[in-house]
Write a protein that holds these residues in place. Structure first.
Motif, PDB file in Angstrom:
ATOM      1  N   MET A   1     -31.095 129.689 -47.545  1.00 40.18           N
ATOM      2  CA  MET A   1     -30.945 130.340 -48.849  1.00 40.18           C
ATOM      3  C   MET A   1     -29.744 131.286 -48.806  1.00 40.18           C
ATOM      4  O   MET A   1     -29.510 131.961 -47.816  1.00 40.18           O
ATOM      5  CB  MET A   1     -32.214 131.114 -49.198  1.00 40.18           C
ATOM      6  N   ARG A   2     -29.019 131.332 -49.916  1.00 42.82           N
ATOM      7  CA  ARG A   2     -27.880 132.244 -50.039  1.00 42.82           C
ATOM      8  C   ARG A   2     -28.337 133.446 -50.867  1.00 42.82           C
ATOM      9  O   ARG A   2     -28.675 133.315 -52.047  1.00 42.82           O
ATOM     10  CB  ARG A   2     -26.691 131.522 -50.678  1.00 42.82           C
ATOM     11  N   ILE A   3     -28.356 134.620 -50.197  1.00 44.28           N
ATOM     12  CA  ILE A   3     -29.008 135.798 -50.755  1.00 44.28           C
ATOM     13  C   ILE A   3     -27.980 136.896 -50.992  1.00 44.28           C
ATOM     14  O   ILE A   3     -27.149 137.196 -50.131  1.00 44.28           O
ATOM     15  CB  ILE A   3     -30.087 136.322 -49.785  1.00 44.28           C
ATOM     16  N   GLY A   4     -28.056 137.515 -52.169  1.00 41.54           N
ATOM     17  CA  GLY A   4     -27.231 138.676 -52.477  1.00 41.54           C
ATOM     18  C   GLY A   4     -28.040 139.951 -52.315  1.00 41.54           C
ATOM     19  O   GLY A   4     -29.231 139.982 -52.634  1.00 41.54           O
ATOM     20  N   LEU A   5     -27.409 140.985 -51.814  1.00 42.56           N
ATOM     21  CA  LEU A   5     -28.050 142.292 -51.652  1.00 42.56           C
ATOM     22  C   LEU A   5     -27.132 143.350 -52.245  1.00 42.56           C
ATOM     23  O   LEU A   5     -25.933 143.370 -51.954  1.00 42.56           O
ATOM     24  CB  LEU A   5     -28.301 142.583 -50.170  1.00 42.56           C
ATOM     25  N   ILE A   6     -27.698 144.244 -53.069  1.00 39.89           N
ATOM     26  CA  ILE A   6     -26.938 145.345 -53.649  1.00 39.89           C
ATOM     27  C   ILE A   6     -27.312 146.630 -52.922  1.00 39.89           C
ATOM     28  O   ILE A   6     -28.493 146.976 -52.823  1.00 39.89           O
ATOM     29  CB  ILE A   6     -27.221 145.485 -55.158  1.00 39.89           C
ATOM     30  N   GLY A   7     -26.292 147.339 -52.417  1.00 43.53           N
ATOM     31  CA  GLY A   7     -26.528 148.606 -51.737  1.00 43.53           C
ATOM     32  C   GLY A   7     -25.995 148.601 -50.320  1.00 43.53           C
ATOM     33  O   GLY A   7     -25.828 147.544 -49.706  1.00 43.53           O
TER      34      GLY A   7
ATOM     35  N   ALA B   1     -31.657 144.148 -45.114  1.00 40.45           N
ATOM     36  CA  ALA B   1     -30.783 143.080 -44.620  1.00 40.45           C
ATOM     37  C   ALA B   1     -31.321 142.479 -43.322  1.00 40.45           C
ATOM     38  O   ALA B   1     -31.311 141.254 -43.143  1.00 40.45           O
ATOM     39  CB  ALA B   1     -29.369 143.622 -44.415  1.00 40.45           C
ATOM     40  N   LYS B   2     -31.795 143.328 -42.419  1.00 36.10           N
ATOM     41  CA  LYS B   2     -32.341 142.828 -41.157  1.00 36.10           C
ATOM     42  C   LYS B   2     -33.571 141.953 -41.402  1.00 36.10           C
ATOM     43  O   LYS B   2     -33.757 140.918 -40.746  1.00 36.10           O
ATOM     44  CB  LYS B   2     -32.679 143.988 -40.226  1.00 36.10           C
ATOM     45  N   ALA B   3     -34.414 142.355 -42.363  1.00 37.23           N
ATOM     46  CA  ALA B   3     -35.594 141.558 -42.679  1.00 37.23           C
ATOM     47  C   ALA B   3     -35.215 140.215 -43.293  1.00 37.23           C
ATOM     48  O   ALA B   3     -35.874 139.197 -43.046  1.00 37.23           O
ATOM     49  CB  ALA B   3     -36.500 142.342 -43.636  1.00 37.23           C
ATOM     50  N   LEU B   4     -34.142 140.209 -44.077  1.00 32.28           N
ATOM     51  CA  LEU B   4     -33.705 138.980 -44.741  1.00 32.28           C
ATOM     52  C   LEU B   4     -32.983 138.024 -43.800  1.00 32.28           C
ATOM     53  O   LEU B   4     -32.888 136.826 -44.092  1.00 32.28           O
ATOM     54  CB  LEU B   4     -32.781 139.321 -45.917  1.00 32.28           C
ATOM     55  N   CYS B   5     -32.455 138.542 -42.705  1.00 33.39           N
ATOM     56  CA  CYS B   5     -31.587 137.730 -41.834  1.00 33.39           C
ATOM     57  C   CYS B   5     -32.243 137.339 -40.521  1.00 33.39           C
ATOM     58  O   CYS B   5     -31.542 137.049 -39.540  1.00 33.39           O
ATOM     59  CB  CYS B   5     -30.289 138.490 -41.560  1.00 33.39           C
ATOM     60  N   LYS B   6     -33.557 137.289 -40.473  1.00 37.66           N
ATOM     61  CA  LYS B   6     -34.222 136.899 -39.233  1.00 37.66           C
ATOM     62  C   LYS B   6     -33.941 135.451 -38.868  1.00 37.66           C
ATOM     63  O   LYS B   6     -33.934 135.085 -37.693  1.00 37.66           O
ATOM     64  CB  LYS B   6     -35.723 137.145 -39.351  1.00 37.66           C
ATOM     65  N   ASN B   7     -33.728 134.612 -39.871  1.00 42.63           N
ATOM     66  CA  ASN B   7     -33.369 133.209 -39.632  1.00 42.63           C
ATOM     67  C   ASN B   7     -31.938 132.995 -40.084  1.00 42.63           C
ATOM     68  O   ASN B   7     -31.671 132.417 -41.140  1.00 42.63           O
ATOM     69  CB  ASN B   7     -34.326 132.288 -40.383  1.00 42.63           C
ATOM     70  N   SER B   8     -30.998 133.464 -39.265  1.00 46.70           N
ATOM     71  CA  SER B   8     -29.586 133.438 -39.668  1.00 46.70           C
ATOM     72  C   SER B   8     -29.009 132.030 -39.721  1.00 46.70           C
ATOM     73  O   SER B   8     -27.993 131.803 -40.376  1.00 46.70           O
ATOM     74  CB  SER B   8     -28.753 134.309 -38.715  1.00 46.70           C
ATOM     75  N   LYS B   9     -29.629 131.087 -39.038  1.00 48.03           N
ATOM     76  CA  LYS B   9     -29.147 129.704 -39.110  1.00 48.03           C
ATOM     77  C   LYS B   9     -29.465 129.071 -40.457  1.00 48.03           C
ATOM     78  O   LYS B   9     -28.777 128.165 -40.908  1.00 48.03           O
ATOM     79  CB  LYS B   9     -29.771 128.878 -37.983  1.00 48.03           C
ATOM     80  N   ARG B  10     -30.540 129.555 -41.091  1.00 46.71           N
ATOM     81  CA  ARG B  10     -30.936 128.995 -42.386  1.00 46.71           C
ATOM     82  C   ARG B  10     -30.399 129.803 -43.564  1.00 46.71           C
ATOM     83  O   ARG B  10     -29.988 129.248 -44.591  1.00 46.71           O
ATOM     84  CB  ARG B  10     -32.467 128.950 -42.461  1.00 46.71           C
TER      85      ARG B  10
ATOM     86  N   ASP C   1     -41.987 135.332 -43.844  1.00 47.18           N
ATOM     87  CA  ASP C   1     -40.702 134.705 -44.139  1.00 47.18           C
ATOM     88  C   ASP C   1     -40.141 135.435 -45.356  1.00 47.18           C
ATOM     89  O   ASP C   1     -40.439 135.091 -46.510  1.00 47.18           O
ATOM     90  CB  ASP C   1     -40.884 133.219 -44.432  1.00 47.18           C
ATOM     91  N   VAL C   2     -39.366 136.485 -45.107  1.00 46.87           N
ATOM     92  CA  VAL C   2     -38.997 137.432 -46.156  1.00 46.87           C
ATOM     93  C   VAL C   2     -38.188 136.792 -47.283  1.00 46.87           C
ATOM     94  O   VAL C   2     -38.481 137.049 -48.461  1.00 46.87           O
ATOM     95  CB  VAL C   2     -38.272 138.654 -45.554  1.00 46.87           C
TER      96      VAL C   2
END
Length: 442
Positions: free
Chosen positions: A1-7, A16-25, A308-309
């Motif tokens: 998934m391609r995720i945007g984060l503001i801040g 960001a760390k919670a969102l990027c646990k599966n950096s390959k995906r 799976d955040v």
């Protein structure tokens, strides 16, 4: 998934760390007020700009084919950025501009509690002149003085804490009225504060572990109010000074508030809701609501979140959050911010600091970056809370003792922190405080 984060603060680094646990995906694209070096290391791309500028935010996310957007801070929500992102076709974790008035307008929040929630609020009054303010204080006694709008956790003055005389109180009232034309007076609450945050989707508030934030700048709750010097959670998800009825009452107020703001706006609430509560001898009262995760509390709960955040956040954005019970690790947690000496005053000096992250990790902790920048491998402070150290374990007091041993070795000389956050004596004093208050009433 391609995720945007503001801040770009500590809260957003934790998200960001919670969102990027599966950096390959999953891939992360971040738009913030500055480039956070901790976020930059795990994101595909970062851009600095005004977080209220929806056109630039949409252009950045569009160029990177973002599918889901997670909003971190309150400012873009109050500015309506989430509305414009949804209008542009994005899935968004974050309430609408109308719902963000819960945080952006304290009188609106109090009035909503009065009209629709009908519980949990102290006595309050919106005042526009000194005589009106004095009459209210004479009627109810000690009060908290609050500006109507955003204060970043630093704009509240309390009788019995910040003032030594009625003259000082009325001088502050007069100066605030001269500045803003209006202010909010609230009955002073005596008890213990706690933070109960929730994920909200599908008209359901799903609570997170209770946290306690330490607002004052120095040990022993001395000094000025800050955005938060650190926070802790307990392994059971509650606090030892709270009763079961305190917790259920706070959760009921959260759910009633979700119902109320959805009825008021005619819109589904999809995002985070942060209730700052006071446990008193007479039950739970609302200090304030925020429409985003707390900072530092987000550092704690994001480290504990065991799901799976990205897909969970997508469910929130879609309004179809399936499970009211969210999975968190059954651990205690502790975060402590390291701040410049002048904080909460703004330091003009951008001081170079060095943190040995490998030594932090070897000790069982991790670093969350906040108000810092990085240039040519050198990290410099930007004037506010610089970075946090966060740890998990079975016992909060033990985590604190081990963290203090680490910080005694690695804390830069230009930074300081509160040593008493999570300390066993502090936790026990809070238990005794509430026992005393409840004993007086009984």
């Amino acid at each position: 998934m391609r995720i945007g984060l503001i801040g770009s603060g500590g809260r957003e680094h934790a998200i960001a760390k919670a969102l990027c646990k599966n950096s390959k995906r999953d891939s992360l694209f971040v738009y913030g007020n500055h480039i956070n070096p901790g976020i930059q290391r795990i994101a595909k791309s970062c851009r600095a700009g005004d977080v209220r500028d929806s056109e630039q935010i949409i252009a950045f996310f569009s160029a990177n084919d973002v599918e889901l957007v997670v909003n971190g801070p309150e400012v873009p929500l109050i500015a309506g950025v989430s509305n414009r992102l949804r209008d542009a076709g994005y899935k968004v974790v974050g309430p609408t501009q109308a719902q963000a008035r819960l945080e952006g307008d304290k009188v609106f929040m109090r009035d909503l509690l009065r009209r629709r929630v009908k519980k949990g609020s102290p006595r309050w009054m919106e005042v526009s002149d000194v005589d009106q303010a004095r009459a209210f204080i004479d009627e109810i006694g000690e009060v908290a003085i609050k500006p109507i709008g955003l204060t970043g956790g630093k704009g509240v003055w309390v009788m019995g804490v910040h003032f030594t005389s009625m003259g000082d109180v009325m001088e502050k009232v007069a100066s605030q009225l001269e500045q803003d034309g209006v202010l909010l007076l609230e009955e002073r609450l005596i008890g213990e504060e706690f933070s109960r945050m929730a994920f909200v989707s599908g008209s359901t508030a799903a609570p997170m572990p209770v946290a306690q934030d330490f607002k004052y700048a120095y040990d022993g709750d001395k000094g000025g109010m800050t955005g938060g010097m650190g926070s802790y959670t307990m392994a059971d998800g509650s606090m030892p000074f709270l009763t079961e009825s305190n917790l259920s009452e706070a959760d009921e107020i959260l759910q009633l508030t979700v119902n109320a703001i959805e009825e008021e706006t005619g819109e589904d609430y999809r995002g985070f809701l942060y209730g700052q509560f006071m446990a008193t001898a007479n039950g739970v009262r609302v200090i304030e609501f925020n429409v985003r995760l707390g900072d530092p509390e987000a550092i704690n709960v994001m480290a504990l979140l065991d799901m799976d955040v990205p897909f969970f956040f997508e469910e929130i954005a879609d309004g179809v959050m399936k499970n009211k019970t969210i999975s968190f690790m059954p651990k205690a947690s502790l975060s402590k911010y390291l701040v410049p000496a002048a904080y909460p005053g703004q330091s003009k000096a951008h001081v170079e600091i060095a943190i040995d992250e490998s030594e932090v990790e070897e000790a069982g902790f991790s670093v969350i970056y906040a108000s810092v920048s990085e240039n040519n491998g050198k990290i410099k402070t930007l004037g506010s809370r610089a970075l946090a150290i966060v740890g998990l374990g079975d016992d909060t007091a033990q985590i604190s003792a081990e963290m203090e041993a680490l910080l005694a070795k690695i804390e830069p000389s230009s930074l300081r922190h509160r040593r008493d956050i999570g300390d066993e004596r502090i936790i026990q004093s809070k238990i005794e405080h509430m026992n005393h208050l409840r004993g007086e009433v009984s």
